[in-house]
Design an enzyme around this catalytic site. Structure first.
Site, PDB file in Angstrom:
ATOM      1  N   GLU A  72       4.481 -31.610  52.040  1.00 30.99           N
ATOM      2  CA  GLU A  72       4.004 -30.689  52.387  1.00 30.99           C
ATOM      3  C   GLU A  72       2.573 -30.722  53.108  1.00 30.99           C
ATOM      4  O   GLU A  72       2.226 -29.763  53.836  1.00 30.99           O
ATOM      5  CB  GLU A  72       3.613 -29.605  51.262  1.00 30.99           C
ATOM      6  CG  GLU A  72       4.818 -29.128  50.314  1.00 30.99           C
ATOM      7  CD  GLU A  72       4.459 -28.238  48.991  1.00 30.99           C
ATOM      8  OE1 GLU A  72       3.402 -27.629  49.157  1.00 30.99           O
ATOM      9  OE2 GLU A  72       5.332 -28.393  48.234  1.00 30.99           O
ATOM     10  N   GLU A  93      -5.296 -27.165  44.355  1.00 35.77           N
ATOM     11  CA  GLU A  93      -4.251 -27.879  43.709  1.00 35.77           C
ATOM     12  C   GLU A  93      -3.290 -28.081  44.877  1.00 35.77           C
ATOM     13  O   GLU A  93      -2.423 -27.481  45.126  1.00 35.77           O
ATOM     14  CB  GLU A  93      -3.533 -27.094  42.520  1.00 35.77           C
ATOM     15  CG  GLU A  93      -2.450 -27.907  41.739  1.00 35.77           C
ATOM     16  CD  GLU A  93      -1.195 -28.037  42.430  1.00 35.77           C
ATOM     17  OE1 GLU A  93      -0.976 -28.777  43.309  1.00 35.77           O
ATOM     18  OE2 GLU A  93      -0.292 -26.895  42.116  1.00 35.77           O
TER      19      GLU A  93
END
Length: 380
Positions: free
Chosen positions: A149, A140
């Site tokens: 990110e 995930e």
């Protein structure tokens, strides 16, 4: 989102020019990984029913991909995906986690009677050495607007090093979306900006009155700083579908089995979005993503599962949507078209954050075309 390398780029890399910046791993850990070492943060993700239901369905509706197989969970966090993989029949699961959350993952594996299958390895995915190739990589990895990110870099690294040629990725595909929206956020943020500037002006007056120092020379810089924060920074929001005033457009599609880091380091798109609501105002663009669990062409899923973060009447996900304010907003009508040129690159200061540029122009149904407007937005 699971965990993996945020970081300031080294000065030497910037000076060298050309290739991607080198990441200081200690800074990266301090700025990024450490967030995921707290149970409260893991709980936030574990309470996201859309997220949880999608991954649970993907694993157990496609148990043939896991039964008797070797699985790699990249950024295992609490270990939930590794545990599900084991429960679905995996022979072995390597669960890699960079933070001390690895110990909690081990505890959960023991408590759920899969410790003999799930091996939790604490370390960076880029540094970990496995004893064998794997049949499945599950992760995930998605951040805000999918790519914030930059964790997918680590998934790509894991895939290139450890996935068998006929292996599958969970998820297997991803898409980024952009849509025109109506919203009061611009007015709210402008009000916040004016309050901040009023407070600054009082500060300037008081500092000169009490301490004899004139700070007014910094007013312009202070305003620019706050304009970036209030008006030029992406805003997390869970939108209602009725705030979307036109047709959403896909701006990026990713095949997780073949994508390279170079392909996701920079995203460029040109889209036209028809307006579907009359006499309204285009106040912002909204970005979201979806991912799909399809297996591969050679080894397809029995039941394809989709995880979408689009605006939903039943509430959203912990990812929400990202709102990009357009200043000034535009009056629009049904039949108008909004043309957008979009660029997103990684921040030079922190490779996990994104710098975006939007050039948007309105083509009215009457044939009139308004001048193009360019704005910069920061996804931090």
């Amino acid at each position: 989102m699971a965990s993996l390398p945020n970081g300031a780029a080294s000065a030497s890399a910037s000076a060298a020019g050309g290739g991607p910046a080198v990441v200081d791993k200690e800074v990266d850990f301090a700025n990024y990984f450490c967030t995921y070492s707290y149970l409260y943060h893991q709980k936030e993700m574990l309470c996201d029913r859309v997220r949880m239901d999608a991954y649970h369905s993907a694993v157990f509706r496609n148990a043939h991909h896991f039964r008797g197989k070797v699985v790699l969970d990249v950024g295992t966090g609490s270990g939930i995906l590794a545990i599900w993989s084991a429960q679905a029949g995996a022979r072995k699961v390597y669960a890699v986690e960079a933070t001390n959350m690895a110990e909690h993952a081990r505890e959960l594996a023991r408590a759920n009677d899969v410790a003999d299958i799930v091996e939790v390895i604490q370390g960076s995915m880029e540094d970990v050495v496995l004893p064998e190739k794997v049949d499945v990589i599950i992760s995930e990895w998605m951040g805000y607007f999918l790519l914030r990110e930059s964790m997918f870099d680590s998934v790509i690294c894991a895939r290139d090093r450890w996935l068998k040629p006929d292996g599958v990725m969970y998820p297997s595909h991803a898409r980024m979306w952009l849509a025109p929206i109506r919203s009061d956020l611009a007015e709210n943020k402008m009000e916040d900006l004016e309050i901040a500037m009023h407070d600054w002006n009082l500060f300037v007056e008081d500092t000169e009155s009490y301490y004899g120092v004139n700070m007014n020379v910094l007013t312009k810089a202070y305003r620019a700083e706050h304009e970036k924060y209030y008006l030029k920074s992406a805003i997390w929001n869970n939108l209602h579908p009725n705030q979307v005033i036109g047709q959403a457009a896909v701006i990026k599609e990713i095949d997780c089995l073949t994508a390279t880091v170079d392909e996701i380091r920079e995203v460029r798109a040109q889209v036209t979005m028809p307006i579907k609501l009359d006499m309204t105002r285009l106040a912002a663009l909204a970005g979201w993503f979806d991912v799909h669990f399809r297996g591969s062409k050679q080894n397809p899923a029995t039941q394809e599962v989709e995880l979408s973060t689009a605006p939903d009447v039943n509430g959203g996900t912990h990812w929400g949507q990202q709102v990009f304010l357009l200043t000034p907003p535009l009056k629009v009508n049904e039949g108008d078209n909004v043309k957008v040129s979009f660029t997103m690159v990684r921040s030079k200061e922190n490779h996990r954050l994104m710098d975006m540029e939007f050039t948007y122009e309105l083509h009215e149904s009457s044939g009139k075309q308004l001048p193009a407007i360019t704005t910069k937005i920061y996804l931090e």
